[in-house]
Design an enzyme around this catalytic site. Structure first.
Site, PDB file in Angstrom:
ATOM      1  N   TYR A 183      -1.396  -1.504  10.429  1.00  0.00           N
ATOM      2  CA  TYR A 183      -1.520  -1.676   8.985  1.00  0.00           C
ATOM      3  C   TYR A 183      -0.278  -1.144   8.283  1.00  0.00           C
ATOM      4  CZ  TYR A 183      -3.614  -1.260   4.293  1.00  0.00           C
ATOM      5  OH  TYR A 183      -3.879  -1.356   2.949  1.00  0.00           O
ATOM      6  N   SER A 225       0.853  -1.181   0.000  1.00  0.00           N
ATOM      7  CA  SER A 225       0.000   0.000   0.000  1.00  0.00           C
ATOM      8  C   SER A 225       0.893   1.237   0.000  1.00  0.00           C
ATOM      9  CB  SER A 225      -0.881  -0.003   1.257  1.00  0.00           C
ATOM     10  OG  SER A 225      -1.464   1.264   1.501  1.00  0.00           O
TER      11      SER A 225
END
Length: 283
Positions: free
Chosen positions: A158, A145
């Protein structure tokens, strides 16, 4: 869409393919001639994804897989390679998230995210690499990401796992090259998937977070197309859209340049938390 036959006739496994980017990766891979093994933890979702592909005359099968279980990953990947005689492509997409300040998160919550996002990618990468290196060919694509390239306040677990995926992938790319195995890591910016509504948020709501971000999101279909385009070109790191690449470029030049943005995000999030707390007191 990728204008190449790179995926034609290849056997591909996609994790987290029941919805979102994973489902779109499976669909586009199948449309470009690959046989796709659709995997995930939800039998309904993975079954539906594979069924839709077969209904369209495409080559696909579904398989339940919990990527946080190394024994399951080993068994599934070995079975695919044995059944089809090879494993050409492995897209490690499965991931979860949790949002909140670090002071509000406990270690169990951290472990849950790490087990899926990092260890799940590691397990798949280790097994896929073993199979592919043995044949002298293959391509591993790990989905990270933009949060794996930049700091992302409010989503520390995350972001930490996504940063680790980038390190794992870029390091293995150098190791694997002379053995005929390609390794790519994809770092998309904001993508409109269910993760935004399914993510547990400590002290606030998904609506609060989306209101703070206030940025356009790319569709999962477009994200899948970009990932496959970069994969076919054997990119080391695939980052998109342009705004994501620009932020990454600026951060590499001057890491402190994003500090004001991060502090603003945290202040906005704390205001949202306080607003929610007061609303609950009035109930």
């Amino acid at each position: 869409m990728t204008k190449t036959n790179y995926f034609q006739g290849k056997v591909a496994v996609v994790t987290g393919a029941g919805a979102g980017i994973g489902a779109e990766l499976a669909r586009h891979l199948a449309r470009q001639g690959a046989h796709v093994v659709v995997t995930g933890r939800s039998p309904g979702n993975v079954g539906e994804t594979a069924c839709r592909l077969r209904d369209d005359g495409l080559s696909a099968e579904d398989c339940l897989l919990d990527v946080s279980d190394p024994a399951q990953v080993e068994a599934v990947y070995r079975r695919i390679a044995e059944k089809h005689g090879r494993l050409d492509l492995a897209f490690h997409n499965a991931g979860i998230s949790i949002a909140g300040e670090m002071r509000d998160l406990d270690l169990c919550q951290w472990k849950k995210v790490i087990d899926v996002n990092l260890m799940g990618v590691l397990y798949g990468t280790v097994v896929a690499y073993s199979i592919m290196a043995g044949r002298g060919t293959g391509h591993i694509v790990n989905i990270s990401s933009l949060a794996g390239l930049l700091p992302f306040p409010v989503k520390a677990p995350y972001s930490a796992t996504k940063h680790a995926i980038v390190g794992l992938s870029t390091t293995l790319r150098a190791e694997a090259a002379d053995l005929g195995v390609r390794v790519t890591v994809a770092c998309p910016g904001l993508v409109a998937t269910d993760i935004w509504t399914k993510t547990p948020i400590m002290g606030a709501t998904p609506e609060d977070v989306l209101g703070i971000i206030r940025a356009p999101m790319m569709s999962a279909e477009k994200a899948a197309e970009k990932i496959l385009e970069g994969t076919a070109k054997n990119r080391a790191v695939i980052t998109f859209p342009f705004s994501a690449r620009a932020l990454w470029y600026l951060y590499r030049i001057h890491p402190g340049i994003l500090d004001p943005l991060g502090r603003k995000l945290m202040r906005d999030f704390r205001r949202a938390k306080e607003k929610r707390r007061k609303m609950k007191e009035k109930e």
